[in-house]
Write a protein that holds these residues in place. Sequence first.
Motif, short mmCIF file in Angstrom:
data_model
loop_
_atom_site.label_atom_id
_atom_site.label_comp_id
_atom_site.label_asym_id
_atom_site.label_seq_id
_atom_site.Cartn_x
_atom_site.Cartn_y
_atom_site.Cartn_z
N LYS A 45 1.07 -1.34 -0.20
CA LYS A 45 -0.30 0.30 -0.03
C LYS A 45 0.46 1.29 0.11
O LYS A 45 1.68 1.63 1.02
CB LYS A 45 -0.38 -0.31 0.80
CG LYS A 45 -2.18 -0.79 1.56
CD LYS A 45 -2.38 -1.32 3.05
CE LYS A 45 -3.69 -1.58 2.92
NZ LYS A 45 -4.70 -1.86 3.67
N ARG A 47 0.56 5.59 -0.08
CA ARG A 47 -0.01 6.84 -0.02
C ARG A 47 -0.10 7.32 -1.84
O ARG A 47 1.33 7.41 -2.14
CB ARG A 47 -0.26 7.38 1.34
CG ARG A 47 -0.76 7.06 2.10
CD ARG A 47 -0.34 7.80 3.56
NE ARG A 47 -1.02 8.98 4.00
CZ ARG A 47 -0.66 9.44 5.05
NH1 ARG A 47 0.00 9.27 5.92
NH2 ARG A 47 -0.99 10.73 5.45
N THR A 79 -8.86 3.68 -0.91
CA THR A 79 -9.14 3.66 0.60
C THR A 79 -9.35 5.19 1.08
O THR A 79 -7.69 5.61 0.97
CB THR A 79 -8.69 2.47 1.62
OG1 THR A 79 -7.99 1.04 0.81
CG2 THR A 79 -9.60 2.42 2.63
N VAL A 80 -10.09 5.57 1.47
CA VAL A 80 -9.94 6.34 2.27
C VAL A 80 -10.40 6.18 3.75
O VAL A 80 -11.45 5.86 4.09
CB VAL A 80 -11.42 7.79 1.26
CG1 VAL A 80 -11.56 8.88 2.61
CG2 VAL A 80 -11.00 7.87 0.59
N TYR A 81 -9.20 6.77 4.60
CA TYR A 81 -10.09 6.53 5.86
C TYR A 81 -9.94 8.37 6.60
O TYR A 81 -9.28 9.26 5.87
CB TYR A 81 -8.14 6.58 6.99
CG TYR A 81 -7.73 5.42 5.71
CD1 TYR A 81 -8.19 3.99 6.86
CD2 TYR A 81 -6.97 4.99 5.22
CE1 TYR A 81 -8.21 2.35 6.60
CE2 TYR A 81 -6.94 3.60 4.65
CZ TYR A 81 -6.99 2.63 5.13
OH TYR A 81 -6.33 1.16 5.16
N ASP A 82 -11.16 7.90 7.52
CA ASP A 82 -11.54 9.42 8.15
C ASP A 82 -10.67 9.56 9.86
O ASP A 82 -10.78 9.04 10.13
CB ASP A 82 -12.78 8.61 8.52
CG ASP A 82 -14.12 10.15 8.27
OD1 ASP A 82 -13.85 10.84 8.78
OD2 ASP A 82 -14.97 9.81 10.30
N THR A 83 -9.96 10.20 8.84
CA THR A 83 -8.93 10.58 9.57
C THR A 83 -9.12 12.61 9.34
O THR A 83 -8.98 12.87 8.50
CB THR A 83 -7.20 10.40 9.52
OG1 THR A 83 -6.96 10.04 8.50
CG2 THR A 83 -7.87 8.62 9.64
N VAL A 86 -7.32 13.60 5.63
CA VAL A 86 -7.91 12.92 5.37
C VAL A 86 -6.39 11.62 5.13
O VAL A 86 -5.80 12.71 4.06
CB VAL A 86 -9.17 13.06 3.90
CG1 VAL A 86 -9.47 11.59 3.31
CG2 VAL A 86 -10.53 13.37 5.23
N THR A 87 -6.84 10.48 4.82
CA THR A 87 -5.95 9.10 4.55
C THR A 87 -6.14 8.84 3.60
O THR A 87 -7.19 8.69 3.33
CB THR A 87 -4.72 8.92 5.94
OG1 THR A 87 -4.26 9.66 7.17
CG2 THR A 87 -4.42 7.95 5.61
N GLU A 89 -5.08 6.07 0.78
CA GLU A 89 -3.77 4.76 0.38
C GLU A 89 -4.72 4.40 -1.02
O GLU A 89 -5.63 3.93 -1.53
CB GLU A 89 -4.05 3.62 1.80
CG GLU A 89 -3.14 4.29 2.92
CD GLU A 89 -3.28 3.45 3.65
OE1 GLU A 89 -1.79 2.96 4.83
OE2 GLU A 89 -3.44 2.30 3.74
#
Length: 122
Positions: A45, A47, A79-83, A86-87, A89
């Motif tokens: 993976k 970014r 894949t979008v992470y709810d941080t 936003v992160t 990968e």
Amino acid sequence: MSVSIYEVIEGKKCLATYILAVNDTINVINGKWKAPIISSLLFGKKRFKELERDIPKITSRMLSKELRDLEANGIVKRTVYDTIPVTVEYELTASGQAFEKVLDVMLKWGLEHRETTLAAGK
């Protein structure tokens, strides 16, 4: 399923199906940047900025476009992470992972072709 050109020639497989499959492969690797992106993601993976660093001379705009194309073709998963911030990968799908076999054959052919061509030019 393993199909060879010889099976097509001998009539064991449909020529139209073979041509469509070859076109699908070409569509996946069409362009200058898709193979390097896939190659980078074979190592895991990444970014966006990591991919940008891995691939010299690619612009952010081109990387973004190529990643969208690869995602649309089922090669890359985003894949979008709810941080905060936003992160996002990127990773290869199972089909993308299997594409390593195609790259291996391309590498082998390219090395052999380069050696033959350079030897003929001397």
